[in-house]
Each structure stands twice: as structure tokens, then as C-alpha cells.
Design a protein around this motif. Sequence first.
Motif, PDB file in Angstrom:
ATOM      1  N   VAL A   1     -15.522 -36.460  26.883  1.00  0.00           N
ATOM      2  CA  VAL A   1     -14.758 -36.003  28.042  1.00  0.00           C
ATOM      3  C   VAL A   1     -15.253 -36.705  29.306  1.00  0.00           C
ATOM      4  CG1 VAL A   1     -14.201 -33.993  29.465  1.00  0.00           C
ATOM      5  CG2 VAL A   1     -14.198 -33.802  26.969  1.00  0.00           C
ATOM      6  N   PHE A   2     -16.555 -36.836  29.444  1.00  0.00           N
ATOM      7  CA  PHE A   2     -17.132 -37.579  30.563  1.00  0.00           C
ATOM      8  C   PHE A   2     -16.569 -38.998  30.626  1.00  0.00           C
ATOM      9  CE2 PHE A   2     -20.803 -40.661  31.000  1.00  0.00           C
ATOM     10  CZ  PHE A   2     -20.800 -40.740  32.393  1.00  0.00           C
ATOM     11  N   ARG A   3     -16.525 -39.658  29.477  1.00  0.00           N
ATOM     12  CA  ARG A   3     -16.045 -41.045  29.430  1.00  0.00           C
ATOM     13  C   ARG A   3     -14.560 -41.131  29.805  1.00  0.00           C
ATOM     14  NH1 ARG A   3     -14.978 -45.232  30.346  1.00  0.00           N
ATOM     15  NH2 ARG A   3     -15.305 -47.226  29.279  1.00  0.00           N
ATOM     16  N   LYS A   4     -13.786 -40.161  29.382  1.00  0.00           N
ATOM     17  CA  LYS A   4     -12.365 -40.121  29.715  1.00  0.00           C
ATOM     18  C   LYS A   4     -12.161 -39.923  31.214  1.00  0.00           C
ATOM     19  CE  LYS A   4      -8.204 -37.340  28.762  1.00  0.00           C
ATOM     20  NZ  LYS A   4      -7.671 -36.177  28.004  1.00  0.00           N
ATOM     21  N   LEU A   5     -12.895 -38.990  31.802  1.00  0.00           N
ATOM     22  CA  LEU A   5     -12.758 -38.718  33.230  1.00  0.00           C
ATOM     23  C   LEU A   5     -13.272 -39.886  34.064  1.00  0.00           C
ATOM     24  CD1 LEU A   5     -13.818 -34.957  33.260  1.00  0.00           C
ATOM     25  CD2 LEU A   5     -11.508 -35.872  33.568  1.00  0.00           C
ATOM     26  N   TRP A   6     -14.299 -40.559  33.576  1.00  0.00           N
ATOM     27  CA  TRP A   6     -14.822 -41.755  34.254  1.00  0.00           C
ATOM     28  C   TRP A   6     -13.708 -42.783  34.463  1.00  0.00           C
ATOM     29  CZ3 TRP A   6     -20.004 -43.394  35.497  1.00  0.00           C
ATOM     30  CH2 TRP A   6     -20.137 -44.755  35.759  1.00  0.00           C
ATOM     31  N   THR A   7     -12.900 -42.980  33.455  1.00  0.00           N
ATOM     32  CA  THR A   7     -11.810 -43.950  33.526  1.00  0.00           C
ATOM     33  C   THR A   7     -10.708 -43.495  34.471  1.00  0.00           C
ATOM     34  OG1 THR A   7     -12.242 -44.672  31.260  1.00  0.00           O
ATOM     35  CG2 THR A   7     -10.062 -45.155  32.142  1.00  0.00           C
ATOM     36  N   GLN A   8     -10.487 -42.193  34.542  1.00  0.00           N
ATOM     37  CA  GLN A   8      -9.349 -41.671  35.294  1.00  0.00           C
ATOM     38  C   GLN A   8      -9.620 -41.451  36.780  1.00  0.00           C
ATOM     39  OE1 GLN A   8      -8.353 -38.201  32.958  1.00  0.00           O
ATOM     40  NE2 GLN A   8      -6.999 -39.362  31.608  1.00  0.00           N
ATOM     41  N   ASP A   9     -10.887 -41.437  37.192  1.00  0.00           N
ATOM     42  CA  ASP A   9     -11.204 -41.142  38.591  1.00  0.00           C
ATOM     43  C   ASP A   9     -12.458 -41.913  39.000  1.00  0.00           C
ATOM     44  OD1 ASP A   9     -11.758 -40.077  41.094  1.00  0.00           O
ATOM     45  OD2 ASP A   9     -11.260 -38.027  40.534  1.00  0.00           O
ATOM     46  N   ALA A  10     -12.261 -43.113  39.546  1.00  0.00           N
ATOM     47  CA  ALA A  10     -13.399 -43.973  39.889  1.00  0.00           C
ATOM     48  C   ALA A  10     -14.305 -43.340  40.937  1.00  0.00           C
ATOM     49  CB  ALA A  10     -12.888 -45.330  40.384  1.00  0.00           C
ATOM     50  N   GLY A  11     -13.734 -42.605  41.869  1.00  0.00           N
ATOM     51  CA  GLY A  11     -14.541 -41.990  42.916  1.00  0.00           C
ATOM     52  C   GLY A  11     -15.462 -40.898  42.420  1.00  0.00           C
ATOM     53  N   ALA A  12     -15.197 -40.386  41.231  1.00  0.00           N
ATOM     54  CA  ALA A  12     -15.994 -39.286  40.685  1.00  0.00           C
ATOM     55  C   ALA A  12     -17.245 -39.759  39.951  1.00  0.00           C
ATOM     56  CB  ALA A  12     -15.123 -38.463  39.724  1.00  0.00           C
ATOM     57  N   ARG A  13     -17.372 -41.062  39.712  1.00  0.00           N
ATOM     58  CA  ARG A  13     -18.354 -41.558  38.751  1.00  0.00           C
ATOM     59  C   ARG A  13     -19.810 -41.207  39.051  1.00  0.00           C
ATOM     60  NH1 ARG A  13     -15.286 -47.386  37.703  1.00  0.00           N
ATOM     61  NH2 ARG A  13     -13.523 -46.466  36.543  1.00  0.00           N
ATOM     62  N   PRO A  14     -20.309 -41.384  40.264  1.00  0.00           N
ATOM     63  CA  PRO A  14     -21.718 -41.051  40.498  1.00  0.00           C
ATOM     64  C   PRO A  14     -22.058 -39.594  40.187  1.00  0.00           C
ATOM     65  CG  PRO A  14     -20.895 -42.428  42.277  1.00  0.00           C
ATOM     66  CD  PRO A  14     -19.700 -42.026  41.457  1.00  0.00           C
ATOM     67  N   VAL A  15     -21.205 -38.677  40.628  1.00  0.00           N
ATOM     68  CA  VAL A  15     -21.486 -37.258  40.375  1.00  0.00           C
ATOM     69  C   VAL A  15     -21.228 -36.904  38.912  1.00  0.00           C
ATOM     70  CG1 VAL A  15     -20.847 -34.888  40.983  1.00  0.00           C
ATOM     71  CG2 VAL A  15     -21.136 -36.603  42.783  1.00  0.00           C
ATOM     72  N   LEU A  16     -20.232 -37.526  38.281  1.00  0.00           N
ATOM     73  CA  LEU A  16     -20.022 -37.305  36.844  1.00  0.00           C
ATOM     74  C   LEU A  16     -21.268 -37.655  36.042  1.00  0.00           C
ATOM     75  CD1 LEU A  16     -16.424 -38.667  36.058  1.00  0.00           C
ATOM     76  CD2 LEU A  16     -17.227 -36.311  35.724  1.00  0.00           C
TER      77      LEU A  16
END
Length: 260
Positions: free
Chosen positions: A87-102
Amino acid sequence: MNTSEDTLVRFGYKYGSNGAHSARSMMLDELSLLFSANGPDAERSMYQKDICDLNLLSKPTIKARLLTYRHLCDLYGMTNDIAVFRVFRKLWTQDAGARPVLALQVALLRDPLLRLSREFMLSRDESDVVLREQVEEILKAPNPDRFSPASLKSFAQNINGTWTQAGFLKGKNKKVRSQPKVSPANVAFALFLTYLEGASGERLLTGPHCKLFGLNEHHINELAIAAGHRGLIDFKQSGGVTEIRFPEYLTAKEESWLYE
């Protein structure tokens, strides 16, 4: 209903007393390079090949490549067989701005050393100075004789480095507390983790994973609505009732673990 620790381990959580921050920070730059070279369906063997055989991360020795691979697997899982990573990997792809906090959100699930610093870091007000020595005291508290002074210093530097990469600290020599950028994908992931831990409905929005962000409930709710609009989650509120679903986040088998 609270999900058992054993079940959470099956989803990708890690417990115990040791963690990757004894050697490294959360390695955001390395993670970004790997994910830019591989799609979300990549297998662990592909990451291993990139790191160990192709030296994608430009490590100076074969040993350094292998250790980097092991630390990344320890901290993130690096396989879609693990629900939290998938799920982390999927969200990483869908929202670049979220990556550091993800990346921080996953690291907190999987590194007990980093997790020791969580409450302290969240208790600091914006612009408060955060000293390495304060983090050393937190690491030392459970067992004062466990780590040498040199180890405590190294671990605290790694931990502060991770909070800095995620945007919760800023500054090179003098670290001060800052407000990170929080995106809808971060809230979607926080809601999902709270769901794995046994909550539902309105309680998903007030769980500890959403408290990580340092935002008020209204702001969290707005980001959850935005996550729903982006198709990251199913989010409905009507007549004071909140319904949140996570389509295709879990396999049928994984979903069944929540009811064992």
C-alpha cells in the motif's frame, strides 16, 4: 476490537528492541532512486539486483551494497507480499508530495528504535530546538547500560536525520521542530493503518497515526475528503456518520486476518 500483535506482524509491523536506525537513517534518497527505476509491481529480487549487482545507489564496496539492501528490507519490507509495503508503494506512486512522510510512517511501524523517539518529537512545539543529547536520553531510558555513548550518539544522529528528511525537523547543525508537508495520501495511509489496528468509522480520523501530523481534526477531515476525491480511499460522511473503506488495499486472505 484491537488487532493482535501477531496479526499486525503479518501485515508488516515489527516489534522488538532493535532496528535499522542503529546503522542508517530512513534512506529517503536511496528509496527514491530505487522506486524511480522500478514500478510498484517490482519484486524484491529486482531491488536486490539494482542495489547489489548494478550498484544503482553508487555504494563504494560490495559489502556496502549488501548492507544497504538489508537495511532497506529491514525498514520497509521491499516486497508486495507485505500489505503495509504494498500500500505504501502504491501511494508513493500516486502522490509525490506525500513521499517523505510516507517513508517515515512505514519506518515508525518497522523500527523500534525510531519509534522510541516518536512521542518526544511530537511533543515539541514548532521552532523548538531538538538536541541530539535529548534523543540519546530517550534511547537510553529503557535500559541505561545497553548502549555505549558512541552508539547512542550515532543512533540519535540517524534518528534526527530521519525526522529531518520527513520535514519534522529542519537545520543542519542546529535542529528545530518544523511542520511537515502532509498530503491526502499520508492521511489515507494513516487511516488504513488505524483500520488494521482494529478501528473503524470516526475513530479512524482520531487515531494515533493521524496525530503524527500535528494537524487539527478539521484539517485531517479535509485531507481525508481530498483523499476520497482522488480515489485513494472511499470516504463518506452523512448525518454524523463516517464510513471509510480501502478498496483493493488488502487481499481477501489478508482481510480475513482481521476477524480471526
